[in-house]
Scaffold this motif. Sequence first.
Motif, mmCIF file in Angstrom:
data_model
loop_
_atom_site.group_PDB
_atom_site.id
_atom_site.type_symbol
_atom_site.label_atom_id
_atom_site.label_comp_id
_atom_site.label_asym_id
_atom_site.label_seq_id
_atom_site.Cartn_x
_atom_site.Cartn_y
_atom_site.Cartn_z
ATOM 1 N N GLY A 176 -25.868 18.859 8.489
ATOM 2 C CA GLY A 176 -25.325 18.131 7.349
ATOM 3 C C GLY A 176 -26.361 17.900 6.264
ATOM 4 O O GLY A 176 -26.083 18.046 5.068
ATOM 5 N N LYS A 211 -21.212 14.681 8.493
ATOM 6 C CA LYS A 211 -20.680 13.960 7.329
ATOM 7 C C LYS A 211 -21.621 12.826 6.910
ATOM 8 O O LYS A 211 -21.880 12.628 5.725
ATOM 9 N N HIS A 250 -23.855 12.452 3.370
ATOM 10 C CA HIS A 250 -23.748 11.258 2.523
ATOM 11 C C HIS A 250 -25.112 10.598 2.321
ATOM 12 O O HIS A 250 -25.492 10.251 1.206
#
Length: 177
Positions: free
Chosen positions: A138, A60, A64
């Motif tokens: 990610g 995550k 971002h």
Amino acid sequence: MSTHAPEMPITVDDETGVWTTDALPMLYVPRHFFINNHQAVEDEIGAERYAEILYKAGYKSAWHWCEKEAELHGMSGAAVFEHYMLRLSQRGWGLFSIETLDLEAGKAQVRLDHSAFVYHYGKVGRKIDYMFTGWFAGAIDQINGALGNDIKTVARQVQCAAEEGIEYGLFEVTPLT
């Protein structure tokens, strides 16, 4: 040593004390502080369970980070992943280098030299850099998503310098099946 010196602005808000680098607020702590906390959680719940938790959180966070940095610097594709590896290397985690990268196939290999975890733990006969695995998947998934490629990936540590006879860490990213 100076070849990896950060070329990034660090600003400190006089009112709040918040440190910012590029587009994101940052924390600055000594390595021993972070790794001692990491080790304490690992001792309490076990490395395997902690690795699962960190994978999700790291995935995550990398998503971002890549999204914000790509937007700030006007980058896309492999340039975002290269920038991510550079910034990780500049922040003391170790020196990350891309061995292979094929975004369309959802594949990558990342080498890690001079891991902060290995410096702290030493040769303990197991893979200890598991905190990074979610970061790679990610990052690749965010970059691919921004390119319109909906392939999802998974990352794993193949080898670690904390294992006997191993000199560097190696991670693989492959498509999720």
